[in-house]
Design a protein around this motif. Structure first.
Motif, PDB file in Angstrom:
ATOM      1  N   SER A 188       0.826  -1.191   0.000  1.00  0.00           N
ATOM      2  CA  SER A 188       0.000   0.000   0.000  1.00  0.00           C
ATOM      3  C   SER A 188       0.868   1.251   0.000  1.00  0.00           C
ATOM      4  N   THR A 189       0.420   2.261  -0.714  1.00  0.00           N
ATOM      5  CA  THR A 189       1.135   3.521  -0.784  1.00  0.00           C
ATOM      6  C   THR A 189       0.964   4.297   0.517  1.00  0.00           C
ATOM      7  N   GLN A 190       2.052   4.875   1.024  1.00  0.00           N
ATOM      8  CA  GLN A 190       2.027   5.669   2.245  1.00  0.00           C
ATOM      9  C   GLN A 190       2.022   7.153   1.892  1.00  0.00           C
ATOM     10  N   TYR A 191       1.090   7.894   2.475  1.00  0.00           N
ATOM     11  CA  TYR A 191       0.993   9.336   2.253  1.00  0.00           C
ATOM     12  C   TYR A 191       1.338  10.053   3.558  1.00  0.00           C
ATOM     13  N   GLU A 192       2.017  11.194   3.437  1.00  0.00           N
ATOM     14  CA  GLU A 192       2.402  11.932   4.637  1.00  0.00           C
ATOM     15  C   GLU A 192       2.392  13.438   4.367  1.00  0.00           C
ATOM     16  N   THR A 214       5.389  19.955   3.518  1.00  0.00           N
ATOM     17  CA  THR A 214       5.773  18.945   2.531  1.00  0.00           C
ATOM     18  C   THR A 214       4.690  17.876   2.458  1.00  0.00           C
ATOM     19  N   PHE A 215       4.385  17.432   1.233  1.00  0.00           N
ATOM     20  CA  PHE A 215       3.494  16.290   1.031  1.00  0.00           C
ATOM     21  C   PHE A 215       4.270  15.225   0.266  1.00  0.00           C
ATOM     22  N   SER A 216       4.151  13.971   0.707  1.00  0.00           N
ATOM     23  CA  SER A 216       4.848  12.883   0.019  1.00  0.00           C
ATOM     24  C   SER A 216       3.929  11.675  -0.137  1.00  0.00           C
ATOM     25  N   ALA A 217       4.154  10.941  -1.217  1.00  0.00           N
ATOM     26  CA  ALA A 217       3.478   9.664  -1.457  1.00  0.00           C
ATOM     27  C   ALA A 217       4.563   8.659  -1.806  1.00  0.00           C
ATOM     28  N   TRP A 270       8.426   3.634  -6.212  1.00  0.00           N
ATOM     29  CA  TRP A 270       8.169   4.964  -6.763  1.00  0.00           C
ATOM     30  C   TRP A 270       7.565   5.877  -5.707  1.00  0.00           C
ATOM     31  N   GLY A 271       7.884   7.155  -5.798  1.00  0.00           N
ATOM     32  CA  GLY A 271       7.341   8.119  -4.852  1.00  0.00           C
ATOM     33  C   GLY A 271       7.184   9.486  -5.489  1.00  0.00           C
ATOM     34  N   PHE A 272       6.514  10.378  -4.762  1.00  0.00           N
ATOM     35  CA  PHE A 272       6.279  11.743  -5.235  1.00  0.00           C
ATOM     36  C   PHE A 272       6.430  12.701  -4.062  1.00  0.00           C
ATOM     37  N   LEU A 273       7.063  13.863  -4.316  1.00  0.00           N
ATOM     38  CA  LEU A 273       7.260  14.875  -3.288  1.00  0.00           C
ATOM     39  C   LEU A 273       6.732  16.227  -3.768  1.00  0.00           C
ATOM     40  N   PHE A 274       6.074  16.935  -2.864  1.00  0.00           N
ATOM     41  CA  PHE A 274       5.676  18.323  -3.116  1.00  0.00           C
ATOM     42  C   PHE A 274       6.068  19.133  -1.892  1.00  0.00           C
ATOM     43  N   ASP A 275       6.802  20.231  -2.100  1.00  0.00           N
ATOM     44  CA  ASP A 275       7.241  21.068  -0.989  1.00  0.00           C
ATOM     45  C   ASP A 275       6.923  22.525  -1.295  1.00  0.00           C
ATOM     46  N   TYR A 276       6.422  23.227  -0.290  1.00  0.00           N
ATOM     47  CA  TYR A 276       6.049  24.635  -0.442  1.00  0.00           C
ATOM     48  C   TYR A 276       6.662  25.448   0.696  1.00  0.00           C
ATOM     49  N   LEU A 277       7.312  26.562   0.349  1.00  0.00           N
ATOM     50  CA  LEU A 277       7.910  27.433   1.356  1.00  0.00           C
ATOM     51  C   LEU A 277       7.609  28.885   1.008  1.00  0.00           C
TER      52      LEU A 277
END
Length: 258
Positions: free
Chosen positions: A46-50, A93-96, A101-108
């Motif tokens: 299962s994919t982990q989201y954080e 930060t949001f990560s999957a 495979w994974g995905f990152l989104f970061d906002y500052l």
């Protein structure tokens, strides 16, 4: 207090040139590929989201220029936690993450302002606002369990205002930089993890270097705390605009996994 600047960021899509549109298109396509691979992995794992809101207690050093007027050297030895010269800050930060495979989104977002030689005829005020948005994908080779390859695009939108000898200048610039790097994450105990990240980018910037060392402590399956240090160096120059700054300091965050 001397040596500060103000950091404000926006996302003016109207100013994006064709090269920026190209990189944005690549990012969208890439995100779809990452999503398809994450979805395909769900049967195996299962994919982990954080989501991780964080505070980057960073200091600034370097120089800026707007309209041909260059600021005095910036060296913000201020106390971040007393919010000296800080107008606003927001970051998360949001990560999957799937099996490989994974995905990152970061906002500052940061807004910062300071003056030099207060009260004198040569008083100089530097104001800097910036928003840095990062989209990236990660891949873990089967033979390298703890090492992730990371690649993506970092968007920076910077406003600089300078007031020198009754002269006022303002510049707003935004650009995209592709970057590539690695993330090494290793468990020290059942609850404590250490991760190291380094990436290098460029394109519109002459140089963009990002590095961080982070510890993560898991309280349970849902909540974790993060503590570490991050360094970001960017050199960007146009005809009448210079942005040559290093941003570094302690980073604190609270992760929520679902």
């Amino acid at each position: 207090m001397g040596g500060g600047a103000r950091f404000t960021v926006r996302f003016p899509l109207a100013t994006i040139n064709w090269s920026c549109c190209w990189w944005l298109l690549v990012t969208v396509v890439w995100s779809l590929v990452w999503h398809d691979n994450l979805h395909a992995e769900e049967n195996a794992k299962s994919t982990q989201y954080e989501v991780t809101p964080y505070l980057w207690a960073a200091s600034l050093s370097g120089t800026t220029a707007s309209g041909g007027e260059e600021s005095p050297p910036i060296d913000s030895d201020y106390s971040f936690f007393s919010l000296d010269n800080l107008d606003g800050v927001a970051s998360a930060t949001f990560s999957a993450q799937g099996q490989q495979w994974g995905f990152l989104f970061d906002y500052l977002y940061v807004a910062f302002e300071d003056s030099f030689l207060d009260g004198s005829r040569v008083q100089t005020t530097t104001r800097l606002e910036g928003r840095i948005t990062e989209f990236a994908g990660t891949y873990t080779p089967e033979s390298l369990q703890y090492l992730n390859v990371v690649a993506g695009i970092r968007h920076q939108d910077i406003d600089v205002e300078l007031s020198i000898l009754n002269k006022f200048s303002q510049s707003s610039v935004d650009w995209f930089d592709p970057f590539v790097g690695v993330i090494y994450a290793h468990p020290l105990t059942n609850r404590l993890y250490v991760s190291l990240r380094g990436d290098v980018g460029g394109g519109k910037s002459d140089l963009a270097v990002n590095a961080e060392a982070m510890f993560r402590y898991k309280f349970n399956k849902t909540i974790s705390a993060r503590f570490g240090y991050r360094y970001l160096k960017v050199q960007f120059k146009e005809t009448d605009f210079i942005y040559d700054l290093s941003v570094e300091g302690i980073l604190l965050g609270m992760g929520i996994r679902f």
